[in-house]
Design an enzyme around this catalytic site. Structure first.
Site, PDB file in Angstrom:
ATOM      1  N   GLU A  93     -16.289   6.713   4.145  1.00  0.00           N
ATOM      2  CA  GLU A  93     -15.638   6.110   5.311  1.00  0.00           C
ATOM      3  C   GLU A  93     -15.688   7.052   6.493  1.00  0.00           C
ATOM      4  O   GLU A  93     -16.040   8.229   6.370  1.00  0.00           O
ATOM      5  CB  GLU A  93     -14.203   5.707   5.001  1.00  0.00           C
ATOM      6  N   LYS A 112      -2.674   6.594   1.459  1.00  0.00           N
ATOM      7  CA  LYS A 112      -2.544   6.999   2.858  1.00  0.00           C
ATOM      8  C   LYS A 112      -1.565   8.173   2.995  1.00  0.00           C
ATOM      9  O   LYS A 112      -0.521   8.096   3.658  1.00  0.00           O
ATOM     10  CB  LYS A 112      -2.103   5.811   3.709  1.00  0.00           C
ATOM     11  N   ARG A 127       0.838  -1.210   0.000  1.00  0.00           N
ATOM     12  CA  ARG A 127       0.000   0.000   0.000  1.00  0.00           C
ATOM     13  C   ARG A 127       0.868   1.254   0.000  1.00  0.00           C
ATOM     14  O   ARG A 127       0.551   2.238  -0.674  1.00  0.00           O
ATOM     15  CB  ARG A 127      -0.953  -0.007   1.192  1.00  0.00           C
TER      16      ARG A 127
END
Length: 418
Positions: A300, A264, A162
């Site tokens: 989210e 992220k 990720r």
């Protein structure tokens, strides 16, 4: 040919090395042995190979070196645990002993990584991370098994992948999966006394990738720092595993199509602080965000993914670039399917949320957190009887048992540090 240099006389083998039995993890063709202290019989070997090529590239540049730590120990090591109140650690930073630091230029050529005493770092005022937000981070955990000695990591390769995906989006070089995982292992072992006793919490691991090189005009930074630090933690929400109360936010938005909501990057989290602060001042635990186009589809919560359960079918918003692909989210989906549940990844509306039988959140920090109520446009809908619903409780039990080594890992997700 090997050479030996002292990296820090203050490093203690009790914190730095694997307990009780010698082991080595071969990573490269020739090695550099770094003694921990002049009198120590233990060592860290950092090995390099000009023939090992990592796939870290940016703007056409490709790394031609890889750097990884090889841990070895010829003597018995203590399994001491830090003397703190493990029953009340909460979720906050507690400075530990060591951090891992590795430098990289724009072409992806990483220097030797090393463990340093945990502390402040020095960066230029014109660093890319400070001026243009060129930074990424990861979050993961290590758990101490019931034997008190073995420590488990959970799917570290997923975090590494990720970060690499995020780095591509942010025009940054990134460590290889192997470099990332070995850095995490070294950091955890160096701070193993800070891993809470079994059942008392976990060691939160925070890998960072930052543009630390000086840059004035808008451009990728000329140098990057990969850093890993850790902190022992308890429950993320003050409610613990009790249900949390969310408010649906329809004015502020976390991400937009084509933006960076799916990686992220550090800026994604600064963007939620305003709405989150307002929500907490009103007594809510956190904020649930909607899509910015139609303002009716779930995205989210500030730092975790959302799931709903209706008639024993589990649904969660599909990953389409505005939602972070959570590793706990991915794991819960896989666990749910192995337990016989139907799981749908699709657009989920607010109306479906308000009509759900159960609602829960997932994330590294929270693992699985039941939602006790949702408030939307002044309407409050409650779920359950003040605890986990039957579906979320089962998924929480299965996943945490696997993470903590209480059940057999048939998924091959855990990495044992022994």
């Amino acid at each position: 040919m090997e050479r030996a240099t002292t990296i820090s006389p203050s490093l203690s083998q009790n914190y730095l090395l694997c307990p009780s039995r010698a082991f080595t993890t071969r990573l490269h063709s020739f090695s550099t042995t770094r003694s921990l202290s002049p009198s120590s019989s233990s060592s860290i070997k950092v090995q390099h190979s000009s023939s090992s090529v990592s796939s870290c590239s940016i703007n056409g540049g490709t790394s031609l070196t890889r750097c990884n730590a090889v841990l070895s120990n010829s003597s018995s090591s203590s399994t001491e645990v830090a003397d703190i109140d493990w029953d009340n650690i909460g979720f906050g930073l507690k400075p530990t002993d060591y951090m891992y630091v590795m430098k990289c230029n724009l072409n992806g050529e990483f220097s030797e990584g090393e463990l340093q005493r945990f502390g402040n770092i020095e960066v230029s005022p014109s660093a890319g991370v400070l001026n243009y937000g060129q930074g990424l981070f990861e979050g993961m955990k290590a758990y101490r098994k019931q034997d008190g000695k073995n420590i488990l990591l959970f799917r570290p390769q997923e975090n590494a992948t990720r970060m690499r995906n995020g780095a591509e989006r942010m025009c940054m070089p990134a460590p290889s999966v192997d470099q990332f995982v070995q850095a995490v292992k070294a950091t955890v072992l160096a701070n193993k006394r800070w891993v809470p006793p079994a059942g008392k919490g976990s060691l939160y691991i925070r890998p960072l990738l930052m543009g630390t090189g000086a840059v004035l005009g808008l451009a990728p930074a000329p140098e990057y720092t990969f850093l890993v630090y850790v902190s022992p933690v308890g429950n993320y929400f003050k409610e613990g595993v009790a249900p949390i109360n969310l408010i649906v936010e329809s004015e502020f938005h976390r991400a937009t199509p084509g933006g960076t909501g799916g990686v992220k990057t550090i800026g994604n989290y600064a963007a939620v602080l305003k709405a989150q602060s307002i929500a907490k001042s009103k007594g809510y635990s956190d904020v649930l965000y909607l899509d910015c186009v139609y303002k009716r589809y779930l995205e989210e919560v500030s730092s975790c993914n959302i799931f709903i359960v209706k008639d024993n079918v589990i649904s969660t918003p599909e990953i389409k670039g505005t939602i972070l692909p959570g590793i706990t989210r991915k794991s819960i989906i896989d666990v749910a399917r192995t337990q016989g549940f139907k799981v749908e990844e699709r657009d989920v509306t607010v109306d479906e949320l308000l009509d759900a039988d159960e609602v829960f959140c997932t994330g590294t920090a929270v693992v699985v957190s039941p939602v006790g109520s949702i408030t939307h446009k002044g309407k409050r809908v409650s779920y359950g009887e003040g605890s986990f619903g039957p579906v979320s409780e089962k998924l929480y039990t299965v996943l945490t048992s696997l993470q903590m080594g209480l059940s057999e890992d048939n998924m091959n997700w855990t990495v044992n540090l022994s």
